[in-house]
Motif scaffolding. Sequence first.
Motif, PDB file in Angstrom:
ATOM      1  N   THR A 320     -10.540 -15.290  12.379  1.00 21.92           N
ATOM      2  CA  THR A 320     -11.025 -15.409  11.007  1.00 21.92           C
ATOM      3  C   THR A 320     -10.023 -16.224  10.204  1.00 21.92           C
ATOM      4  OG1 THR A 320     -12.149 -13.263  11.106  1.00 21.92           O
ATOM      5  CG2 THR A 320     -11.695 -14.169   8.933  1.00 21.92           C
ATOM      6  N   LEU A 321     -10.507 -17.306   9.616  1.00 22.91           N
ATOM      7  CA  LEU A 321      -9.665 -18.177   8.808  1.00 22.91           C
ATOM      8  C   LEU A 321     -10.222 -18.199   7.391  1.00 22.91           C
ATOM      9  CD1 LEU A 321      -9.203 -21.193  11.266  1.00 22.91           C
ATOM     10  CD2 LEU A 321      -7.580 -19.352  10.788  1.00 22.91           C
ATOM     11  N   GLY A 322      -9.371 -17.935   6.424  1.00 20.90           N
ATOM     12  CA  GLY A 322      -9.822 -17.925   5.042  1.00 20.90           C
ATOM     13  C   GLY A 322      -8.654 -17.980   4.084  1.00 20.90           C
ATOM     14  N   ILE A 338      -5.986 -14.416   7.066  1.00 26.85           N
ATOM     15  CA  ILE A 338      -6.117 -14.791   8.474  1.00 26.85           C
ATOM     16  C   ILE A 338      -6.188 -13.529   9.321  1.00 26.85           C
ATOM     17  CG2 ILE A 338      -5.059 -16.052  10.404  1.00 26.85           C
ATOM     18  CD1 ILE A 338      -3.567 -17.724   8.312  1.00 26.85           C
ATOM     19  N   GLY A 339      -7.108 -13.491  10.249  1.00 26.72           N
ATOM     20  CA  GLY A 339      -7.256 -12.341  11.133  1.00 26.72           C
ATOM     21  C   GLY A 339      -7.633 -12.778  12.535  1.00 26.72           C
ATOM     22  N   ASN A 353      -4.560  -8.629  15.034  1.00 26.69           N
ATOM     23  CA  ASN A 353      -3.449  -8.861  14.106  1.00 26.69           C
ATOM     24  C   ASN A 353      -3.928  -9.762  12.981  1.00 26.69           C
ATOM     25  OD1 ASN A 353      -3.601 -11.287  15.554  1.00 26.69           O
ATOM     26  ND2 ASN A 353      -1.446 -11.713  15.277  1.00 26.69           N
ATOM     27  N   GLY A 354      -3.120  -9.884  11.941  1.00 27.35           N
ATOM     28  CA  GLY A 354      -3.540 -10.698  10.817  1.00 27.35           C
ATOM     29  C   GLY A 354      -2.479 -10.777   9.740  1.00 27.35           C
ATOM     30  N   TRP A 355      -2.809 -11.572   8.759  1.00 23.18           N
ATOM     31  CA  TRP A 355      -1.919 -11.788   7.610  1.00 23.18           C
ATOM     32  C   TRP A 355      -2.805 -11.965   6.381  1.00 23.18           C
ATOM     33  CZ3 TRP A 355       0.740 -17.021   6.265  1.00 23.18           C
ATOM     34  CH2 TRP A 355       1.561 -16.851   5.140  1.00 23.18           C
ATOM     35  N   GLN A 356      -2.639 -11.047   5.424  1.00 22.65           N
ATOM     36  CA  GLN A 356      -3.437 -11.064   4.205  1.00 22.65           C
ATOM     37  C   GLN A 356      -2.525 -10.918   2.995  1.00 22.65           C
ATOM     38  OE1 GLN A 356      -6.222  -7.823   5.005  1.00 22.65           O
ATOM     39  NE2 GLN A 356      -7.865  -9.293   5.268  1.00 22.65           N
ATOM     40  N   GLU A 386       0.973  -7.923   0.111  1.00 21.47           N
ATOM     41  CA  GLU A 386       1.005  -8.759   1.319  1.00 21.47           C
ATOM     42  C   GLU A 386       1.094  -7.838   2.529  1.00 21.47           C
ATOM     43  OE1 GLU A 386       3.485 -12.529   3.246  1.00 21.47           O
ATOM     44  OE2 GLU A 386       4.113 -11.624   1.351  1.00 21.47           O
ATOM     45  N   ASP A 387       0.253  -8.096   3.507  1.00 23.64           N
ATOM     46  CA  ASP A 387       0.166  -7.230   4.685  1.00 23.64           C
ATOM     47  C   ASP A 387       0.160  -8.089   5.942  1.00 23.64           C
ATOM     48  OD1 ASP A 387      -0.078  -5.105   6.359  1.00 23.64           O
ATOM     49  OD2 ASP A 387      -2.154  -4.622   5.851  1.00 23.64           O
ATOM     50  N   ARG A 388       1.152  -7.860   6.807  1.00 23.28           N
ATOM     51  CA  ARG A 388       1.208  -8.512   8.123  1.00 23.28           C
ATOM     52  C   ARG A 388       1.110  -7.402   9.165  1.00 23.28           C
ATOM     53  NH1 ARG A 388       6.637 -11.999   6.585  1.00 23.28           N
ATOM     54  NH2 ARG A 388       5.725 -13.103   4.782  1.00 23.28           N
ATOM     55  N   TYR A 389       0.058  -7.420   9.929  1.00 26.11           N
ATOM     56  CA  TYR A 389      -0.248  -6.270  10.775  1.00 26.11           C
ATOM     57  C   TYR A 389      -0.618  -6.705  12.188  1.00 26.11           C
ATOM     58  CZ  TYR A 389      -5.030  -7.714   9.748  1.00 26.11           C
ATOM     59  OH  TYR A 389      -6.185  -8.439   9.614  1.00 26.11           O
TER      60      TYR A 389
END
Length: 568
Positions: A320-322, A338-339, A353-356, A386-389
């Motif tokens: 997922t790109l956004g 991003i996911g 994983n992702g970064w939001q 901000e969340d990096r998971y």
Amino acid sequence: MNKGIILLMMLLLAGSTGSAQTPAGESQPTDTLNPSKPPQAAAEDSASKPPQPSSPDTLIRSEEIDVVKPYRPRLAEAVKINNKPKTPDITVKKEPLSYEVPQKLLELEYSPPAIRPLVMKKPKPAPLQNGYIKAGFGNYTTPYLDGWYNNGRSQPFSYGAHVGYLSSKGSLEHQEFRDIEADIYGKFQMEKNALSAKAAYLSQTYHYYGYDNQDTSFTQGESRQILNKASGKVSFYNTFNKIRDLDYTIDLRGYDLSAETGETEYSLTLLTDVRKQLQDNQLTVDLKANLNSFSDTSGKDDQQIISLNPRFLVRKLGLTLGFDLTLETGQFHPFPDIGFEKPIVKHYLIFYNGWQKWLKQYRYHELIIQNPWLSQGSDLQNAIMEDRYAGIKGSFSGRTSYNVGFSQKIIKSMPLFLNDTIDDRKFNVIYETSATLIEVKGEFSYQVNEKFSFLLSGAYWQYELQDEISPWHLPDIRINGTLSYAPVRKFRLELSGFYWDGMTYLSDGKDVDNLPSIVDINLSAHYQHSKNLTFFTALNNLAARSYQRWHNYPTLGFNGIAGLAFSF
């Protein structure tokens, strides 16, 4: 070759060359013209007679030749005929065909049989229970009432209403609360779209009872807080659109909040969600526009926030790109979204994983629900989250599922709650400039059938703060669990509980101290006596621990409620 022919040729050759002379030393040929004499006698007669002169009649003699050597025929060398075959031209020319089929109709006489009309009985739909009334009573003078009604299967328009009431009075001075709620809703179903609306009213009354009543006393009016909230929501969305694979929802919602202590807040929010299927992929575009106004004794605060969040999902890659574009009262924030999610072993093991990053709007209504005992003049600030998971999840046989994750959260302007140094019954909102949270979480669920299910979740946080010494009133550990069991068809038991630990506060406004850990275990039971009548009971805080979620505010000890629900 014939011997006679050979002999004739030799005689012709001899006649053409004159008298034949016999070479010296060679024997004369045997006379075979007189067969009555043997060869030997002929020789003797020839020898006894003198030689006779040659005469013409004697020039050609008859001779007999014996061929001793065998005949060996020889064939001449064969001559190969070199003829190359040629492929015949097989081109077939299609000649246009023109033909006409004469139309011949058969005239048949048909006499339709007489059909007797029959009427099928339309099956009656199963009767619905369009409403219920649930009422009960418990210790600490706790009356409970909950009612709901709708118009059933009415199409295309449906409507309903709901009311609720709950109050309780504890053993401490002014340890009491009261909640009253009511709402009505309706829905209009069109061919491909639907329009729904809801209006609600909520009134909450509670008291600031977090003080030592032996040293200080307040009247009921001085400790009371009343919140009144009126809210509404209108939604328009599609219910069928398979041709374009397009789904959309448009929400308009708002509320007006007023407190007895003087705080007021109104908010209006527009939300749109559009989803378009592009073969195996999906494009999602979310738009949010909010207008919020808060005022209290210290002044007024108005905010306008607009955010646009498009995302594109590539299903084959699980990517997922956004991005999130947010405009906050004149300040622009571009955020990533991003996911990634990909099965490693089918549905048993899925990695994600992702970064939001996004803007979290803290409104007075949200803060006071989290902590009802806020002081006046509370400041409102928005937080940047901000969340990096990353983590793994999966399911087994459709009955068991799990989720284990790790994340790093960075929060700018994180709200914390500390007791007011002047009036420690109330809490001030303290905003931490920059907080970093390391979170480890897990969830496990198991459901055999409708009779048995189990859910367990937990999380651990480690905080790193820039300004404050401790994350006031936030737990380090939180564990929740629920067990549901139905031994028979009409009877169900549910056991639930939670555990919180690590919450800190300032004792006397200067010393860091820890609140006791929270252990709360609850048990509820439902028994359906008949189609319309159900009995229920709920036993809360079985350990009878009067724990404190907020400093100076002990909760009720063991409490229970029992009652019945009637459906109609």
